[in-house]
Each structure stands twice: as C-alpha cells, then as structure tokens.
Design an enzyme around this catalytic site. Sequence first.
Site, mmCIF file in Angstrom:
data_model
loop_
_atom_site.group_PDB
_atom_site.id
_atom_site.type_symbol
_atom_site.label_atom_id
_atom_site.label_comp_id
_atom_site.label_asym_id
_atom_site.label_seq_id
_atom_site.Cartn_x
_atom_site.Cartn_y
_atom_site.Cartn_z
ATOM 1 N N ASN A 277 42.962 39.773 37.501
ATOM 2 C CA ASN A 277 42.488 39.515 36.137
ATOM 3 C C ASN A 277 43.629 39.500 35.125
ATOM 4 O O ASN A 277 43.452 39.849 33.950
ATOM 5 C CB ASN A 277 41.407 40.515 35.735
ATOM 6 N N ASP B 82 44.487 35.355 40.853
ATOM 7 C CA ASP B 82 44.339 35.930 42.199
ATOM 8 C C ASP B 82 45.715 35.886 42.840
ATOM 9 O O ASP B 82 46.239 34.799 43.128
ATOM 10 C CB ASP B 82 43.306 35.137 42.995
ATOM 11 N N ASN C 146 37.944 36.195 45.786
ATOM 12 C CA ASN C 146 36.872 36.813 45.010
ATOM 13 C C ASN C 146 35.632 35.967 45.264
ATOM 14 O O ASN C 146 35.536 34.838 44.781
ATOM 15 C CB ASN C 146 37.223 36.859 43.519
ATOM 16 N N ASP D 262 33.424 31.292 41.566
ATOM 17 C CA ASP D 262 34.273 30.764 40.491
ATOM 18 C C ASP D 262 35.761 30.920 40.826
ATOM 19 O O ASP D 262 36.614 30.393 40.110
ATOM 20 C CB ASP D 262 33.929 31.368 39.119
ATOM 21 N N HIS D 263 36.073 31.619 41.917
ATOM 22 C CA HIS D 263 37.466 31.760 42.390
ATOM 23 C C HIS D 263 37.656 30.975 43.688
ATOM 24 O O HIS D 263 36.752 30.920 44.525
ATOM 25 C CB HIS D 263 37.787 33.218 42.702
ATOM 26 N N ASP E 261 42.039 40.090 43.042
ATOM 27 C CA ASP E 261 41.796 39.513 41.719
ATOM 28 C C ASP E 261 42.391 40.473 40.695
ATOM 29 O O ASP E 261 41.815 41.523 40.429
ATOM 30 C CB ASP E 261 40.285 39.331 41.515
ATOM 31 N N GLU F 48 34.558 41.496 44.571
ATOM 32 C CA GLU F 48 33.225 41.260 43.999
ATOM 33 C C GLU F 48 32.188 40.951 45.085
ATOM 34 O O GLU F 48 31.443 39.974 44.992
ATOM 35 C CB GLU F 48 33.257 40.158 42.933
#
Length: 264
Positions: free
Chosen positions: A148, A218, A7, A251-252, A146, A34
């Site tokens: 989530n 992930d 991501n 952030d991933h 991802d 994303e």
Amino acid sequence: MKVITWNVNSVRQRGPRLLALLARHAPDVVCLQETKVEDADFPGADILEAGYHSVAFGQRAYNGVAILAREPLSDVRLGFRGDPVPGEARVLAATVGDLRVIDVYVVNGKGVGDPAYEVKLAWLDALADHLAATEDASRPIVVTGDFNVAPTDLDVHDPQLWAGKNLASAPERERLQRLLDWGLMDLGRAHAGDQAGPFTWWDYRMGAFHRGWGLRIDLMLGSAAVAERLVSVEVDREERKPTSGEGKPSDHAPVILTLRDQPS
DNA sequence: ATGTCACTTTACAAGTGA
C-alpha cells in the site's frame, strides 16, 4: 525458482483463478493477501490437491494472509510482536527450503490526515523493528505482499495527481525506505530500471485498468542473497482482465519473481 | 477522479473498507 505475490481480494471469490494461476505459472511459493476468511474456511484442501502445502493466517471479512509452497513450510510465524493493530491478520512468515518468506498486507491508511494513516506509519515502523529484531538479513529473505505504498513517482501513473496523497506520500515512502535500509532491495524496481511501473493495482472504478491508471504497490523485497539470484520480476496483467479466467478479477495483478537456482 | 467489488448485518438495502 518462482515466487508469486497476489492480493486476491477474497480467496473464496478468487478460488478458480487461484488454481488457474498455479497451473499457469507453476510457482514454488505463493503469498496471498486479503484472503478475507477464517482459517477454517481457507481452501487448503483444494490447494493441496493442486500440489501445494499452505499455511493461512486469516480472520473474518477483512485482511488475511497465506503462503503456499510446493515444499513443506517450516518455522511459521503469525503476526508480529509490537503490531499496533494486533487483532488484524496482516503478516505471516515461513521458511521454504533455504528461503525465508515474509508475507505482508500493509495497513491501507485511507487518506493522509485520517487516523488510519497514522496507524499505517506506526505499523510500518513496528514491522521494520520486528524484522531487525527477529530476522537475519544476511540470509536469503523475501519480504513481499501488498505494501500500500508506491515507492517513487515511477510507481505512479500520474505523479502530479498522486503527489502527497495516501499510497504515494513522503512519510510512508520514508517508512518503506527504513525497511529497505535494514538490508532489502526492491527487486521489481531493480528489474524495471528507470521505466515507469510496472503497475500492480488499478482501482475497480472508472475503468482504471483499461485507462492505465495504476500504481506499483505490490512489492518483492529481497535480501542481498536473493538479489544476487534475480532473473526477473513480472506482472501478470492478463489476470487483471475481466475476460480472463472464471469469475471477476481482483483489483491487484499477481507479481512473479524468478530467481536463479542455488548453485549446489 | 471515483463510473466497483466484497463483506457484513436484530439483513432482503445500506454501511464499511479498499
């Protein structure tokens, strides 16, 4: 064979880091989430120059998925029938060699009790229905991206803190299990055994990465024909550090799946 | 838990989604 999921949180912001990732790992397939760009703005030319074909399914500002591969991509499918949020670019499927690759960016859900959380549950149900209706679990398939959802408490840095919260709540874990029940294995968990993590996402705030406040959301899910070729699933933590690479990190962190070559 | 980041806009700061 190597398959990476990442991501990127904006493929435009992560351009130099993406090219560095391709050079560093020399993956065969890369699934991005994303990307946050319309297809016309996807950096396919730079990626081609780096030696990779690509297909993108994007939209302005939000969501967006893409698959990169050394080999040509075929049987490309954008989105899926029955998507509760059909305007959002979240699923992209393509075939690379003998491998069916399904790249997913699951609805975040915001928080338990939020209307978006109900959408998330319905979305996961619809995705499971779609896979069962359109894909063949007896073939080599990777469903990655991802999700989530942290599948179990092993996938959460502080299970007490996260108990019942969005990303770790029982209803979404049940939906993920439905997906697995169709004929997929959580390859990351299979490789890590009963060790916690490895985490793949850390909030940008509060120095979460530095403090180890992460989740494993992930995921690399593989059909039996893929699972029997499993070598490893690893997290490229270096990529999450502010100091590594050009520009800021996502952030991933990228997740790298390595498979044994097909016996020919 | 919320100290950030990326995106957008009857834009130049503030809301949004994560």
